[in-house]
Design a protein around this motif. Structure first.
Motif, mmCIF file in Angstrom:
data_model
loop_
_atom_site.group_PDB
_atom_site.id
_atom_site.type_symbol
_atom_site.label_atom_id
_atom_site.label_comp_id
_atom_site.label_asym_id
_atom_site.label_seq_id
_atom_site.Cartn_x
_atom_site.Cartn_y
_atom_site.Cartn_z
ATOM 1 N N ALA A 150 81.195 32.587 71.596
ATOM 2 C CA ALA A 150 81.657 33.552 70.601
ATOM 3 C C ALA A 150 81.596 34.989 71.102
ATOM 4 N N GLY A 151 80.958 35.181 72.257
ATOM 5 C CA GLY A 151 80.808 36.534 72.764
ATOM 6 C C GLY A 151 79.725 37.318 72.055
ATOM 7 N N ALA A 152 78.777 36.624 71.444
ATOM 8 C CA ALA A 152 77.696 37.275 70.705
ATOM 9 C C ALA A 152 76.449 37.386 71.583
ATOM 10 N N PRO A 153 75.685 38.436 71.446
ATOM 11 C CA PRO A 153 74.427 38.542 72.200
ATOM 12 C C PRO A 153 73.441 37.483 71.723
ATOM 13 N N ARG A 154 72.720 36.908 72.647
ATOM 14 C CA ARG A 154 71.716 35.912 72.282
ATOM 15 C C ARG A 154 70.551 36.568 71.552
ATOM 16 N N VAL A 155 69.934 35.793 70.684
ATOM 17 C CA VAL A 155 68.781 36.260 69.918
ATOM 18 C C VAL A 155 67.671 35.222 70.041
ATOM 19 N N SER A 156 66.471 35.593 69.658
ATOM 20 C CA SER A 156 65.392 34.607 69.622
ATOM 21 C C SER A 156 65.615 33.691 68.427
#
Length: 304
Positions: free
Chosen positions: A83-89
């Motif tokens: 999706a082109g989203a930054p990874r998160v915890s």
């Protein structure tokens, strides 16, 4: 990961339910899949730290990784990347019911759960349509027949074209009552696939293609044809040495007039019945017998 949570607010939670699946269904090798009424449940949420956490109960709890190697988390991270989203915890909680390595699509269910949950977290900020989800899940798991059935429920016909995966969703006949005979021992898809020859006789290929076409008709419109429609010469005969007990149960059931096949790569047996009944005297030593509904909803996600 700190400072990267703006697109997905900390504390956002998605709950997902995904069904077990049976692939191949005899002659529909790597193409046909059926969703079954046995479900894993996953809860995925956004944490406020820099590490992902995993909690697992139920099937396979003592064997699966408890870090970012967990299949659900790997699938979720792949979805963020797609999706082109930054990874998160992420915080993951799993309640597993689908038996592992038995031919009931446990790995497909895990991949689908991670992808669907991640899509729920991303929501409209980084949208992924259904085609993208199927393509991602099939590419991630490697078995489009399982993941498509898990995603959509019911009966699916899946295929690949020019590097992408596609599936057609069909409604099984309402009289269908699947029975699974779940083997106590596990099996490896890779190992059983290694038993398949590079080439098969033309007559066997033509025979199996005809049965696969008939099977779609039998499963949706005329289940009385299921015994003939589930005959296969493409993969099951070559896999018999990997699980002789499974092959013996399939033989017993088919001799009794029950449309029985190896579920996926085995060693579970799938019996496609109309009443949920198995013949008297069937030797089920080493198997757990369960009558299941056909799951018609597929993967379901809820943002809470």
């Amino acid at each position: 990961m700190a400072g990267q949570h703006a697109a997905v607010p900390t504390g956002t939670v998605v709950r997902v339910r995904v069904p077990a699946t049976s692939a191949n269904l005899g002659p529909g090798f790597d193409t046909l899949g059926l969703a079954l009424g046995l479900w894993d449940e996953v809860e995925l949420s956004v944490g406020d730290g820099d590490r992902c956490t995993v909690e697992v109960e139920g099937e396979g709890a003592a064997r699966v990784p408890r870090d970012e190697r967990h299949l659900v988390l790997r699938a979720a991270h792949a979805t963020f990347d797609r999706a082109g989203a930054p990874r998160v915890s992420l915080r993951l909680r799993c309640r597993n019911v689908i038996p592992h390595s038995r031919g009931l699509g446990s790995s497909a269910a895990a991949a689908v759960a991670g992808i669907v949950a991640a899509r729920g977290l991303l929501s409209s900020t980084y949208p992924l349509d259904d085609d993208a989800v199927l393509d991602l899940a099939a590419g991630f798991d490697g078995h489009a027949d399982n993941v498509a059935a898990c995603l959509y429920g019911g009966l699916v016909v899946s295929w690949g074209h020019e590097g992408s995966w596609h599936a057609a969703h069909l409604t099984p006949h309402p009289a269908l009552r699947p029975v699974v005979l779940i083997a106590e021992r596990s099996s490896s898809t890779e190992a059983t696939r290694g038993l398949l020859p590079d080439r098969v006789p033309h007559a066997d290929a033509a025979f199996t293609a005809a049965r696969a076409a008939l099977l779609v008709h039998a499963l949706t419109s005329e289940p009385e044809l299921l015994l003939a429609a589930t005959e296969d010469r493409l993969h099951q005969p070559y896999r018999r040495p990997a699980y002789p007990e499974t092959a013996a149960v399939v033989d017993q059931l088919r001799t009794a007039g029950i449309a029985a096949v190896v579920s996926g790569a085995g060693p579970t047996v799938l019996a496609l019945t109309l009443d949920g009944a198995l013949p008297d005297g069937l030797d089920t030593t080493g198997f757990t017998v369960r009558t299941l509904a056909v799951d018609t909803e597929g993967a379901r996600a809820e943002v809470v």
